[in-house]
Write a protein that holds these residues in place. Structure first.
Motif, PDB file in Angstrom:
ATOM      1  N   SER A 273       0.821  -1.212   0.000  1.00  0.00           N
ATOM      2  CA  SER A 273       0.000   0.000   0.000  1.00  0.00           C
ATOM      3  C   SER A 273       0.854   1.261   0.000  1.00  0.00           C
ATOM      4  N   ALA A 274       1.932   1.260   0.768  1.00  0.00           N
ATOM      5  CA  ALA A 274       2.787   2.445   0.830  1.00  0.00           C
ATOM      6  C   ALA A 274       3.393   2.751  -0.535  1.00  0.00           C
ATOM      7  N   ASP A 275       3.809   1.689  -1.241  1.00  0.00           N
ATOM      8  CA  ASP A 275       4.380   1.891  -2.578  1.00  0.00           C
ATOM      9  C   ASP A 275       3.319   2.395  -3.556  1.00  0.00           C
ATOM     10  N   VAL A 276       2.097   1.887  -3.417  1.00  0.00           N
ATOM     11  CA  VAL A 276       0.997   2.343  -4.282  1.00  0.00           C
ATOM     12  C   VAL A 276       0.736   3.823  -4.058  1.00  0.00           C
ATOM     13  N   ASN A 277       0.676   4.221  -2.794  1.00  0.00           N
ATOM     14  CA  ASN A 277       0.457   5.638  -2.478  1.00  0.00           C
ATOM     15  C   ASN A 277       1.557   6.520  -3.056  1.00  0.00           C
ATOM     16  N   GLN A 278       2.800   6.058  -2.932  1.00  0.00           N
ATOM     17  CA  GLN A 278       3.908   6.842  -3.462  1.00  0.00           C
ATOM     18  C   GLN A 278       3.835   6.929  -4.980  1.00  0.00           C
ATOM     19  N   ALA A 279       3.421   5.850  -5.614  1.00  0.00           N
ATOM     20  CA  ALA A 279       3.303   5.851  -7.077  1.00  0.00           C
ATOM     21  C   ALA A 279       2.228   6.840  -7.526  1.00  0.00           C
TER      22      ALA A 279
END
Length: 908
Positions: A273-279
């Motif tokens: 989820s954190a990577d998705v948000n950053q993307a």
């Protein structure tokens, strides 16, 4: 750290380079959001300085090579001209055992002279290369070095560790780039700061320099500032350079498409989820997404989708549909993804998603009720392709045919084979029978439709088929028997049932108020829930046949705008055909001709099928009345269905052809057509004067043949059948009897004719009767009453573009002097028709809509419609403007054409 423009960052690099040339070690870390121009800045700077100092060592980190040991070092050595191949130093770098040798090799190459090291995207550098760089920097003594690095965020590993240790070795300066603002874009476009093109370009690129430059290139090629092929290539570059998660998230967002389904992003994307948000943040800052998480331009979404193979896209859409279905999302949303899955990767995934076909049928039904026939067709076709369950397939077929009906009846006919097969297999019930009957009847398959009726046995189907049978009896009275069951409760019931019962009431001379109430019920409910062709046509014709012309007109206008917005072409064509007959009965021939032509243009003659006789008949009548005899002849030369004479729609067609024959001096041909009407109507027990008054036509043909006694006999019979049932037909019969010359008191017959027509809405017939009565008064020497009645005929004719008709009748036989009967300035406004000019003149005199209507024998709605056209043509918005134009015209003719006022709506 404060972000800076590119020019400010260049200044930092130049200052550091000057220090380097002065013998000092320096390092610059260029950071900024994804696609802010970091790589371009370093590349341009490297190109600029390489000419002055010789070799510039450059390398670029890549996510795909992040795990390639010594990958950055290898690039740096290649730039230094090191040979490649088996046994070389570069070849040995690829083994972990040679890492130490690689460090030493790089130190030897770099340390021999002043060196500029440029590493772009250092956050993707492999760990071994980072160690090697630090190793080299620690050992370079007495030779200046300039290190230039770029990274998205200098505080994030592995760039953070490298920069931290680098800071202990050489002075480090930071330059953080920001995205372009509107001023920057204006400079790029070479336009003033307040030029709207700068704002438009910034809105499209979101401040992304690469996208902005691509828009400029596309603009040079097309002359329009809009995304083109260069822009798409730039978007693709952004996505792939952003890394795997950015690309994956962009694909997912492109697939999800709508805001309402973006909550599935975390389940769909294969990343934490954190990577998705950053993307998502990276894509937004890079100008690809707007603040709501959607793509700034469809072209960017198309590019993201294009990175998927058809199989990948189909799989993704199926997964999205499953997620939506299991979380209880709106059915149409899940259905859209199921259809997209089939479009991307055709195949039967019904076993994989056993609920899919049922969901698609539900979505198709929802779309049909919402007047979205195109969506209904897509969902229903998809449902039929995903299941072998006949009950589901038949439900989908019914929705598919119903949707085709809304826009193109001939397309609905292409499914007759499927409907027949479903009936033979015993799968057709309820609405399916109604659709089969409608499609068969509209296409003229009356014998088969009758067989279907006889085959219906269970109670549910019988209840469904009864209104269909009433409609079929109207369409083809010779093929079907009218049901004998009692009429339904006028206070409620099925829309189709109530509509056809109202039509029956109208044709039998029933109470107009009852028909008007039924019309309001059917159309108000159908307006919200959707209405099929048959009930719509039934209820509107019922209004026409009880002379509720104002009601019919108002409903046609009200529904037309709604149907046009929903692209319901078949329903619009029906509205226009009925509205054309309303205009014809009122005597507004230009409007009748225009509406009938529009009805025939909106859907093809093939789509009209056997019903084509109705609009063609009105078109021919109006064109003939206006003197466009060649146009009417051309309409009559067009082919019509061979079985047209098996239908009631043949009657208006034959009657119109007979009137055209009379107008072209072919009374025998006219007599044959009128007699054919009579033969059909009597054989069908359908001899209804409000529908087609064939005896009047026969009588007119006899008059043209010089056989007045036979004509009188026909008019007498028509009068007998019309009395108490059809006021307008009654009135016309009286006038025509007076024209035979065999009536002792013409005046009495004509006065009664005028009285009957006074409030009927049949303005052309009223004009004819008024003109004949005026002539009769003149012949009797009663000049005052003759003049008053003639003036009334002129006034009524001015309200429906029939002034020429009135003048010709009043002048017939040179029995009447029209001098001063029509004012010299009657036609004040050359842009307007006679009817519009008359209404405009009265409005300019200060009369209200109601007063104008009384004077011209028009309804309030007719006055409002004419004033709307007047205001638009004259370019005014108020009644006061009409007065000003009238005064201006009297003082200076021609000023009307230069008016620039905005057109508005009439007010009463």
């Amino acid at each position: 750290m404060r972000s800076m423009r590119r020019a400010d960052a260049v200044a930092v690099l130049d200052e550091s380079f000057r220090a380097f040339l002065g013998g000092y070690d320096r390092a610059v870390v260029v950071s900024g959001p994804m696609m802010s121009g970091k790589s371009r800045l370093l590349r341009d700077f490297a190109d600029k300085v390489s000419a002055g100092i010789g070799t510039v060592f450059t390398a670029t980190g890549s996510l795909s090579e992040h795990d390639v040991s010594m990958g950055i070092v290898e690039q740096l050595l290649r730039r230094a001209g090191q040979r490649t191949g088996p046994g070389t130093g570069l070849d040995q770098l690829r083994s972990h055992q040679s890492v130490d040798n690689g460090r030493a090799l790089l130190a030897d190459v770099v340390g021999g002279s002043p060196a500029v090291l440029v590493v772009d995207e250092v956050h993707h550098a492999d760990a071994a290369s980072v160690d090697a760089l630090l190793y080299v920097l620690r050992r370079i003594v007495g030779t200046p070095v300039l290190v230039l690095l770029s990274t998205v965020d200098p505080a994030v590993a592995p760039a953070a560790a490298l920069i931290a240790e680098l800071s202990s070795l050489v002075p480090v300066r930071a330059a953080r780039l920001r995205m372009l603002d509107v001023d920057d874009v204006a400079a790029l476009l070479e336009v003033p700061l307040d030029d709207r093109r700068a704002e438009e370009c910034h809105a499209l690129c979101g401040g992304n320099p690469l996208l902005a430059e691509a828009l400029v290139v596309d603009g040079y090629e097309t002359g329009v500032l809009a995304p083109g092929e260069t822009f798409k290539v730039a978007v693709s570059t952004c996505l792939y350079r952003g890394g795997r998660t950015v690309l994956e998230v962009a694909r997912c967002l492109a697939l999800l498409d709508t805001t309402s389904s973006r909550h599935l992003l975390y389940e769909l994307a294969d990343a934490p989820s954190a990577d998705v948000n950053q993307a998502v943040t990276d894509l937004t800052v890079a100008g690809l997404l707007d603040d709501d998480g959607g793509f700034r331009h469809p072209a960017a979404q198309e590019v993201a989708l294009a990175t998927l193979t058809p199989a990948e896209r189909g799989h993704a859409h199926r997964r999205i549909a499953s997620l939506l279905h299991h979380c209880g999302a709106d059915v149409p949303l899940a259905a859209t993804h199921l259809v997209a899955a089939l479009d991307a990767d055709p195949g039967d995934f019904g076993s994989e998603l056993p609920w899919a076909a049922e969901l698609l049928v539900e979505a198709a039904d929802f779309a049909l009720r919402g007047d979205r026939p195109a969506d209904t067709v897509r969902y229903a076709k998809a449902a039929r392709s995903l299941t072998t369950a006949e009950t589901v397939r038949v439900r989908a077929l019914g929705l598919l045919v119903a949707a085709r009906w809304r826009r193109n009846p001939s397309a609905a006919a292409s499914h007759l084979g499927d409907l027949r097969a479903a009936r033979r297999a015993g799968h057709l019930t309820g609405d399916g029978f109604e659709l089969l009957l409608s499609t068969l009847a509209w296409n003229g398959h009356f014998a088969e439709a009758a067989d279907v009726i006889r085959s219906i046995g269970d109670d549910t189907s019988t209840a469904v088929a009864e209104p269909a049978l009433r409609w079929l009896h109207f369409v083809s009275p010779g093929s079907f028997t009218e049901p004998t069951s009692a009429a339904g409760d006028p206070g409620g019931g099925d829309l189709f049932q109530r509509a056809v019962e109202a039509l029956g009431v109208a044709l039998s001379g029933g109470e107009p108020a009852r028909v008007a109430a039924d019309a309001d019920y059917v159309l108000q409910n159908g307006e919200l829930s959707g209405i099929a062709v048959e009930p719509l046509m039934s209820i509107l014709l019922a209004l026409v046949y009880v002379d509720r012309l104002d009601d019919a007109e108002q409903w046609c206008l009200r529904l037309d705008s709604q149907f046009a917005a929903r692209s319901l072409d078949t329903l619009r064509a029906v509205l226009l055909s009925v509205a054309a007959e309303v205009a014809y009965r009122r005597g507004d021939m230009p409007l009748a001709r225009s509406r009938a032509a529009s009805a025939l243009n909106l859907i093809s003659v093939k789509s009209w099928c056997v019903a084509v006789g109705y609009p063609v008949g009105t078109h021919v009548l109006a064109s003939t009345a206006l003197g466009y005899l060649d146009e009417a002849a051309e309409l009559l030369r067009r082919p019509v269905p061979a079985n047209l004479e098996d239908t009631a729609f043949a009657l208006p067609y034959l009657y119109a052809r007979g009137q055209h024959a009379l107008a072209t001096n072919r009374p025998y041909a006219a007599l044959e057509d009128f007699r054919t009407c009579g033969r059909l109507m009597t054989s069908w027990d359908f001899d209804i004067p409000t529908f087609v008054s064939w005896r009047i036509g026969v009588g007119q043909a006899y008059l043209a043949l010089g056989r007045p006694r036979e004509a009188k006999g026909m008019f007498d019979k028509q009068l007998l059948r019309a009395r108490g049932r059809a006021r307008a037909v009654h009135a016309v019969s009286l006038r025509l009897l007076a024209e035979t010359g065999l009536i002792s008191d013409r005046r009495q017959f004509l006065e009664e004719s005028v009285k009957l027509l006074q409030n009927s809405g049949h303005l052309l017939e009223l004009i004819n009767s008024l003109a004949e009565l005026s002539n009769e008064y003149y012949a009797r020497g009663d000049s005052e009453r003759s003049r008053l009645t003639g003036r009334r005929a002129i006034e009524v004719s001015s309200g429906c573009d029939a002034l020429g008709v009135a003048k010709n009748l009043l002048l017939s036989g040179e029995r009447f002097d029209l001098t001063n009967l029509v004012d010299d300035d009657e036609q004040r406004y050359p842009q307007l028709t006679d009817a519009e000019s008359r209404v405009a003149g009265l409005a300019a005199q200060g009369l209200t809509n109601r007063e104008i209507g009384r004077k011209l024998f028009l309804s309030m709605s007719a006055v409002e419609q004419r004033l709307t056209r007047v205001f638009r043509k004259l370019g005014v918005s108020r009644r006061a403007d009409l007065i000003g134009l009238t005064l201006a015209r009297s003082a200076a003719p021609g000023l009307l054409e230069s008016s620039t006022s905005k057109a508005g709506s009439p007010s009463g």
